[in-house]
Design a protein around this motif. Structure first.
Motif, short mmCIF file in Angstrom:
data_model
loop_
_atom_site.label_atom_id
_atom_site.label_comp_id
_atom_site.label_asym_id
_atom_site.label_seq_id
_atom_site.Cartn_x
_atom_site.Cartn_y
_atom_site.Cartn_z
N ASN A 11 8.25 0.04 -3.70
CA ASN A 11 6.98 -0.32 -3.09
C ASN A 11 5.89 0.28 -3.97
OD1 ASN A 11 6.16 -1.90 -0.84
ND2 ASN A 11 7.58 -0.75 0.46
N PRO A 12 4.66 -0.18 -3.86
CA PRO A 12 3.60 0.40 -4.68
C PRO A 12 3.46 1.90 -4.43
CG PRO A 12 2.86 -1.65 -3.67
CD PRO A 12 4.18 -1.31 -3.04
N PRO A 13 3.10 2.66 -5.45
CA PRO A 13 2.91 4.11 -5.26
C PRO A 13 1.95 4.45 -4.13
CG PRO A 13 2.94 3.57 -7.59
CD PRO A 13 2.95 2.25 -6.86
N ALA A 14 1.02 3.55 -3.84
CA ALA A 14 0.06 3.81 -2.75
C ALA A 14 0.75 3.91 -1.40
CB ALA A 14 -0.98 2.70 -2.70
N TYR A 15 1.94 3.31 -1.29
CA TYR A 15 2.68 3.36 -0.03
C TYR A 15 3.79 4.41 -0.06
CZ TYR A 15 0.47 -1.24 0.54
OH TYR A 15 -0.44 -2.26 0.63
N ALA A 16 3.81 5.24 -1.10
CA ALA A 16 4.87 6.23 -1.24
C ALA A 16 4.84 7.27 -0.13
CB ALA A 16 4.76 6.93 -2.60
N ARG A 17 3.70 7.40 0.55
CA ARG A 17 3.63 8.36 1.65
C ARG A 17 4.54 7.98 2.80
NH1 ARG A 17 -0.82 5.04 1.99
NH2 ARG A 17 -1.50 4.28 4.04
N PHE A 18 5.01 6.73 2.81
CA PHE A 18 5.94 6.29 3.85
C PHE A 18 7.40 6.51 3.44
CE2 PHE A 18 2.38 3.05 4.45
CZ PHE A 18 1.74 3.81 5.42
N GLU A 19 7.65 7.09 2.25
CA GLU A 19 9.01 7.22 1.72
C GLU A 19 9.29 8.68 1.34
OE1 GLU A 19 9.20 2.69 -0.13
OE2 GLU A 19 9.17 4.39 -1.49
N GLU A 43 -4.33 -3.49 3.78
CA GLU A 43 -5.51 -3.83 2.98
C GLU A 43 -5.27 -3.49 1.51
OE1 GLU A 43 -10.33 -2.84 2.83
OE2 GLU A 43 -9.06 -2.00 4.42
N GLY A 44 -5.58 -4.44 0.63
CA GLY A 44 -5.40 -4.24 -0.80
C GLY A 44 -3.98 -4.50 -1.28
N TRP A 45 -3.17 -5.20 -0.48
CA TRP A 45 -1.77 -5.38 -0.86
C TRP A 45 -1.61 -6.19 -2.13
CZ3 TRP A 45 0.15 -10.30 -1.25
CH2 TRP A 45 -0.45 -11.32 -0.51
N ARG A 46 -2.47 -7.17 -2.38
CA ARG A 46 -2.32 -7.99 -3.59
C ARG A 46 -2.45 -7.13 -4.85
NH1 ARG A 46 -5.31 -10.48 -0.01
NH2 ARG A 46 -4.79 -12.56 0.78
N GLU A 47 -3.47 -6.31 -4.91
CA GLU A 47 -3.68 -5.47 -6.08
C GLU A 47 -2.53 -4.46 -6.22
OE1 GLU A 47 -7.36 -7.27 -4.70
OE2 GLU A 47 -5.89 -6.00 -3.67
N ALA A 48 -2.10 -3.90 -5.08
CA ALA A 48 -1.04 -2.89 -5.12
C ALA A 48 0.27 -3.48 -5.63
CB ALA A 48 -0.84 -2.29 -3.73
N TYR A 49 0.65 -4.64 -5.13
CA TYR A 49 1.91 -5.23 -5.54
C TYR A 49 1.83 -5.86 -6.93
CZ TYR A 49 4.07 -4.32 -1.03
OH TYR A 49 4.62 -3.69 0.07
N ALA A 50 0.65 -6.33 -7.31
CA ALA A 50 0.50 -6.83 -8.68
C ALA A 50 0.72 -5.69 -9.68
CB ALA A 50 -0.89 -7.44 -8.88
#
Length: 355
Positions: free
Chosen positions: A212-220, A254-261
Motif C-alpha cells: 500500500n502507499p507509504p502514506a497508509y503505512a500507519r495501518f500496517e 482522500e488523495g488515493w490517486r496520487e498515493a497509488y500512482a
C-alpha cells in the motif's frame, strides 16, 4: 537500488513467549523450530500435553506468543481459495503484524496467537490428491500454465515468521523438487528473503508482496517498510522467482490517486532491469464485516482507518454473511483507474483479478 541499504532492514518478530506442545516435539520440524527460537535467545516452554491454555490471553499477550503445534486433521483437507489459487495450504495460523484492517480478525477464533505447524511432512503428503482438482488455475484457460496452485498465506504471513519456523523455505524446496504441474504462492508484508534466495525453487513458487502507499503505512504496524518490501521483490526476481503484487487493501481515502500512482511508479523503479519478472497483480479493495469491525475496534481503538458507512454497500457472501464493500460508483472509479495506471506504468504485468 542498493540491495544492502541498512535503512531498509526488515523487522524480525521476536515473540515474548514460545510454547511447544508434546505432540509437536515428536516431529523433527517441530524440534527444529524450537532450536531456532532458542538460538535467538527466546525461552521455550515445553508443555506436558497438547493443551495450550491460552483462553484468557489479552490481545497484547496473544500477539506476542508463538505456539508450535501439530496441524489438526482438518488442515490436511485443503479448501478452495478463489480467486487467488486452487487450494489453501496452511503452514501456520495467525500473524505477528498489527494491521488495523486485518481480515483475520473476523476469520480466526480465540486469542490472536500465532500457531506454527510441526507436521509439515503430513501437509506435503496431502498435496498430490489435489492435483488438477481446483477451479481457479487448474481449469482456467488464462492461468492453466500455472498448474494446480497452492496458496500458503491465507491465514498467516509465512515470511514474517520464517526466521523462527523455516517452514516457507522447506515448502519452496519441496515444490522445487516435486515433479508435478503445480505452483506454490505466498504473499507478504515482510522483507527478509535471504533464506529463500539460493533455494532450488525451479520457478515453481510465486512470491508476491502485499503493498500500500507509504502514506497508509500507519495501518500496517509491525511490518517491513514498503520500500524494503519492494527491495525484497527485486531480490527475489533476480533469483529467478516469478513475481507478484498484492495491492491490498485498496483504500479510497482522500488523495488515493496520487498515493497509488506513486506506489506503482516505485514498483516499476524497483523492477527496472530485473530479468523477465513475470509479474502478476491482484487488486483487493478494503472491506469488513460487522464481526471483524467489532474485533478491530477493540484491538485498535485509536485507528484512523475509515470503517464508516460512507461510500459503502452490503455484499452477501456465499455463506450468507455480510461484508461492507465500496459502493458501485466508487468501485467503478477505482477499478478503471487501477487497470489503466497498471497498463501504463507496468505494461508487462498481468492483472489476475479485481475484488
Amino acid at each position: 537500488m542498493d540491495d544492502a541499504d541498512p535503512l531498509l532492514a526488515s523487522r524480525l518478530w521476536r515473540p515474548k513467549r514460545v510454547i511447544v506442545t508434546r505432540s509437536a516435539l515428536a516431529w523433527e520440524h517441530g524440534r527444529g523450530i524450537v532450536e531456532r527460537a532458542a538460538a535467538l535467545g527466546l525461552p521455550v516452554e515445553e508443555l506436558a500435553s497438547d493443551r495450550l491454555g491460552i483462553g484468557d490471553l489479552g490481545y497484547a499477550q496473544a500477539k506476542s506468543t508463538l505456539a508450535i503445534v501439530v496441524a489438526p486433521p482438518g488442515k490436511l483437507r485443503f479448501q478452495p481459495i478463489a480467486p487467488s489459487a486452487d487450494w489453501r495450504i496452511d503452514l501456520a495460523e495467525g500473524c505477528p503484524a498489527h494491521c488495523s484492517y486485518c481480515y483475520l480478525a473476523g476469520s480466526l477464533k480465540g486469542p490472536p496467537i500465532t500457531r506454527a505447524y510441526a507436521n509439515l511432512p503430513e501437509i506435503f503428503a496431502a498435496l498430490p490428491a489435489y492435483l488438477g482438482q481446483g477451479k481457479v488455475t487448474s481449469r482456467s484457460r488464462a492461468r492453466a500454465h500455472e498448474g494446480t496452485t497452492f496458496e500458503a498465506s491465507c491465514y498467516t504471513d509465512p515470511l514474517g515468521i520464517e526466521h523462527l519456523t523455516g517452514s516457507l523455505a522447506a515448502t519452496i524446496a519441496h515444490f522445487g523438487e516435486w515433479q508435478a504441474d503445480a505452483q506454490l504462492r505466498f504473499t507478504t508484508k515482510f522483507a527478509s528473503v535471504e533464506p529463500l534466495l539460493t533455494l532450488a525453487h525451479n520457478g515453481r513458487t510465486r512470491m508476491r508482496v502485499s503493498i500500500n502507499p507509504p502514506a497508509y503505512a500507519r495501518f500496517e504496524g509491525g511490518t517491513a517498510p514498503v520500500a524494503a518490501r519492494l527491495q525484497a521483490l527485486r531480490r527475489m526476481a533476480m533469483a529467478g522467482y516469478p513475481m507478484g503484487l498484492t495491492i491490498a487493501p485498496i483504500i479510497a481515502a482522500e488523495g488515493w490517486r496520487e498515493a497509488y500512482a506513486g506506489l506503482i511508479a516505485n514498483v516499476a523503479a524497483a523492477l527496472d532491469g530485473a530479468p523477465d519478472p513475470d509479474l502478476t497483480v491482484e487488486l483487493i479493495t478494503h472491506r469488513f464485516s460487522p464481526t471483524s469491525k467489532a474485533v478491530l475496534d477493540s484491538w485498535y481503538p485509536g485507528s484512523a482507518l475509515d470503517m464508516s458507512a460512507a461510500n459503502r454497500a452490503e455484499k452477501r457472501t456465499k455463506f450468507g454473511s455480510v461484508k461492507h464493500v465500496y459502493d458501485k460508483p466508487t468501485m467503478t472509479e477505482l477499478r478503471g483507474w487501477f487497470e489503466a495506471e497498471i497498463a501504463r506504468a507496468l505494461p508487462a504485468a498481468r492483472v489476475l483479478y479485481w475484488t
